[in-house]
Write a protein that holds these residues in place. Structure first.
Motif, short mmCIF file in Angstrom:
data_model
loop_
_atom_site.label_atom_id
_atom_site.label_comp_id
_atom_site.label_asym_id
_atom_site.label_seq_id
_atom_site.Cartn_x
_atom_site.Cartn_y
_atom_site.Cartn_z
N HIS A 197 -28.93 49.15 18.64
CA HIS A 197 -27.54 48.63 17.86
C HIS A 197 -27.06 47.62 18.63
O HIS A 197 -26.63 46.77 17.81
CB HIS A 197 -26.60 50.00 17.81
CG HIS A 197 -25.34 49.83 17.39
ND1 HIS A 197 -24.35 49.70 18.08
CD2 HIS A 197 -24.98 49.66 16.25
CE1 HIS A 197 -23.31 49.58 17.46
NE2 HIS A 197 -23.58 49.32 15.99
N HIS A 201 -26.25 44.05 16.69
CA HIS A 201 -25.30 43.23 16.42
C HIS A 201 -25.37 41.85 16.83
O HIS A 201 -24.61 41.04 16.31
CB HIS A 201 -24.26 43.91 17.38
CG HIS A 201 -23.31 44.96 16.74
ND1 HIS A 201 -22.17 44.77 16.19
CD2 HIS A 201 -23.56 46.09 16.51
CE1 HIS A 201 -21.69 45.72 15.40
NE2 HIS A 201 -22.43 46.76 15.60
N HIS A 232 -26.30 54.68 10.93
CA HIS A 232 -25.43 53.25 11.31
C HIS A 232 -26.39 52.23 11.30
O HIS A 232 -26.08 50.93 11.20
CB HIS A 232 -24.48 53.47 12.45
CG HIS A 232 -23.39 52.28 12.79
ND1 HIS A 232 -22.48 51.86 12.12
CD2 HIS A 232 -23.64 51.44 13.78
CE1 HIS A 232 -22.04 50.89 12.46
NE2 HIS A 232 -22.69 50.40 13.51
N HIS A 236 -26.78 48.72 9.46
CA HIS A 236 -26.96 47.17 9.74
C HIS A 236 -28.09 46.63 9.36
O HIS A 236 -27.83 45.38 8.77
CB HIS A 236 -27.26 47.29 11.16
CG HIS A 236 -25.86 47.24 12.22
ND1 HIS A 236 -25.25 46.17 12.41
CD2 HIS A 236 -25.32 48.11 13.03
CE1 HIS A 236 -23.98 46.54 13.15
NE2 HIS A 236 -24.14 47.65 13.42
FE LIG Z 1 -22.44 48.66 14.68
#
Ligand SMILES: [Fe+2]
Length: 425
Positions: A197, A201, A232, A236
Motif C-alpha cells: 500500500h 501511494h 483498500h 487504489h
Molecule cells: Fe491508501
C-alpha cells in the motif's frame, strides 16, 4: 513472566497463551486473517492475560466503528481486572482514551510507550494508525523510524517497521525513500498489504500509471489472500484505472473487489466504496444503482457523528443515492457533535461540517458555494485524517464544482496544480 516475539515482557506465564498472542501480533501487523480470534484463543488459555485484553481493546477501537463499542468496553473492563505490565496499562489507557473520544491523548500515550519500548511493534503500529486518523504526518513517519534503532535487518518485525516508515515518508512527500523502504519490506514479506500500500501511494501521488497498475495487479496473489485490507489496495488500483480512463475496469473492481458484498456495513470498507462511486459520479459516469445499497449500509451510521471523516463518506453515499434526507440528518448530527467533548468536536467544526456543507451544495447544484466551502478548508483537512490520496476527493469535488459552475480561473488553477503534482505518467 514470558516475553513476546519481539522481546517485550507480557503478562502471562502460559506458553500456549503466548503462542496465540504472538500469532495475533503477526496478523495485526500484516492486516491478515482474524487477529481477534487469535487473541481470544490466547485469552481462553489465560483469561488474566492483560496484554491480550489491551491489544484486543486497541485493535477494536481503531476500527472507528460503533458496532464494536460493546466489545471494546468488554475488553477494557476485563483488561482492568487482569494482570498488567506497566506497558499493558498504557496500552489499555490509550484504548480507553480513544473509546472516550480523546484520540489525540491516546495516540500521544502510545507514542510514549513506543519511544520508551522501541521493540513494542504493536505500540508503534497503533500510534501510527492514530497519526493516520489525526493527520499527524511527520509523526506517521518518525514513529517507525525511531523504532528501527532497536532492530537489525533479519529481525522479526524489521520489515513491518520499514513498511510503516515507507507510508510515513510517502505522506511527507519523500517519495524516493518511501519507495526504497517499501520495496525492501516487500522483498522481506510480500504478504504485507500495508507495505504494498505504501508504494501504491507513491505511484498514486506521482500519477505513475505505468508503474502503479502492475505493482498492484501483478502481485495481488501475495498481498490479497486473507488480507483484511485488500479492499483498500483494490481501491487504489481502481483509482489508477480511473485516471487511465478505463471505467469498465473501475466498475469491475468495485463490484468484485472493493464492494463484493453490497450489504456489508463495515465502515472502513464503506469509506472506499463511497469515495470510488463519488469520483465516478463527479466524472459523470453512470454507476447504475450502486449508490442505493451503499447508502442503505451507511444508514446505521447516519447519526453516529463520532468521526467526521466517516461522516463525510456516509454523506457521499447518501447524496449519490439521492437520499438528501439522510445527508441532512448526518449534517445535523455533525453539528450536534460540536458540543461533545473530544477531538471530533474540533475537527467537525473546523473541517467536517464545512466540507459536508460543500458536498451538499454540490449535490444541489450550488457549485460556487461548493467550491468556496471546500477550498476554504482544504489546506487544513489533514486534521480530520486520511491520506493525501483519500483527501484528493476534496480537490476533485471542488474542481468539478468549478467546472460546472463556470468558475474558469478556479478550475484552471486546480488543473495546473494537478498537472504539476502528477507529473509522472
Ligand atoms: Fe491508501
Amino acid at each position: 513472566m514470558l516475553k513476546d516475539r519481539y522481546g517485550n515482557t507480557v503478562s502471562t506465564t502460559s506458553r500456549a497463551a503466548l503462542a496465540h498472542y504472538d500469532e495475533a501480533l503477526g496478523l495485526i501487523h500484516l492486516y491478515r486473517g482474524d487477529p481477534v480470534a487469535a487473541l481470544d484463543a490466547a485469552l481462553a488459555e489465560d483469561p488474566d492475560f492483560g496484554s491480550a485484553w489491551a491489544a484486543r481493546a486497541g485493535l477494536l477501537v481503531q476500527q472507528t466503528d460503533n458496532a464494536y463499542r460493546e466489545e471494546v468496553e468488554r475488553s477494557l473492563r476485563a483488561g482492568a481486572e487482569a494482570i498488567l505490565t506497566e506497558r499493558d496499562q498504557a496500552h489499555l489507557a490509550a484504548a480507553a482514551d480513544w473509546h472516550d473520544g480523546r484520540t489525540m491523548d491516546g495516540t500521544r500515550r502510545l507514542h510514549v510507550v513506543a519511544r520508551e519500548n522501541p521493540r513494542d511493534v504493536l505500540a508503534v503500529q497503533f500510534a501510527h494508525t492514530g497519526c493516520f486518523f489525526l493527520g499527524m504526518q511527520t509523526e506517521l513517519r518518525d514513529g517507525p523510524l525511531q523504532a528501527l534503532r532497536a532492530f537489525d535487518r533479519g529481525h522479526d518485525g524489521y520489515g513491518v517497521l520499514l513498511g510503516m516508515a515507507a507510508f510515513g515518508l510517502e505522506e511527507c512527500g519523500d517519495f524516493f525513500r518511501a519507495e526504497t523502504f517499501g520495496r525492501e519490506a516487500v522483498a522481506i514479506d510480500p504478504r504485507d498489504g500495508w507495505v504494498v500500500h505504501a508504494v501504491a501511494h507513491v505511484n498514486e501521488m506521482r500519477g505513475d500509471l505505468e508503474a502503479g497498475i502492475p505493482w498492484l495487479a501483478d502481485n495481488a496473489n501475495h498481498w490479497a489472500p486473507e488480507s483484511g485490507f485488500a479492499y483498500h489496495n483494490w481501491w487504489h488500483l481502481a483509482l489508477l484505472y480511473l485516471d487511465a480512463g478505463n471505467t469498465d475496469e473501475v466498475l469491475k473492481l468495485y463490484d468484485q473487489r472493493v464492494r463484493p458484498n453490497p450489504a456489508s456495513s463495515v465502515v472502513l470498507e464503506g469509506i472506499d466504496a463511497s469515495a470510488l462511486l463519488w469520483r465516478l459520479h463527479l466524472e459523470g459516469i453512470d454507476v447504475g444503482s450502486r449508490f442505493q445499497p451503499l447508502a442503505a449500509a451507511w444508514e446505521r451510521c447516519a447519526e453516529d457523528a463520532f468521526y467526521a471523516f466517516n461522516d463525510l463518506h456516509a454523506l457521499m453515499a447518501f447524496l449519490g443515492a439521492g437520499r438528501g434526507d439522510l445527508a441532512e440528518r448526518t449534517l445535523k448530527a455533525m453539528r450536534r457533535a460540536i458540543s461533545v467533548e473530544g477531538y471530533n468536536a474540533y475537527i467537525s467544526r473546523e473541517v467536517g461540517i464545512p466540507l459536508a456543507e460543500g458536498f451538499l451544495a454540490y449535490a444541489s447544484g450550488r457549485y460556487a458555494e461548493a467550491a468556496a466551502k471546500i477550498l476554504a478548508v482544504r489546506g487544513i483537512a489533514q486534521r480530520f485524517g486520511g491520506s493525501h490520496a483519500q483527501r484528493d476527493i476534496l480537490t476533485l469535488t471542488a474542481l468539478h464544482a468549478a467546472l460546472r459552475g463556470g468558475l474558469t480561473a478556479t478550475a484552471d488553477a486546480l488543473c495546473e496544480e494537478r498537472l504539476d503534482r502528477k507529473s509522472v505518467g
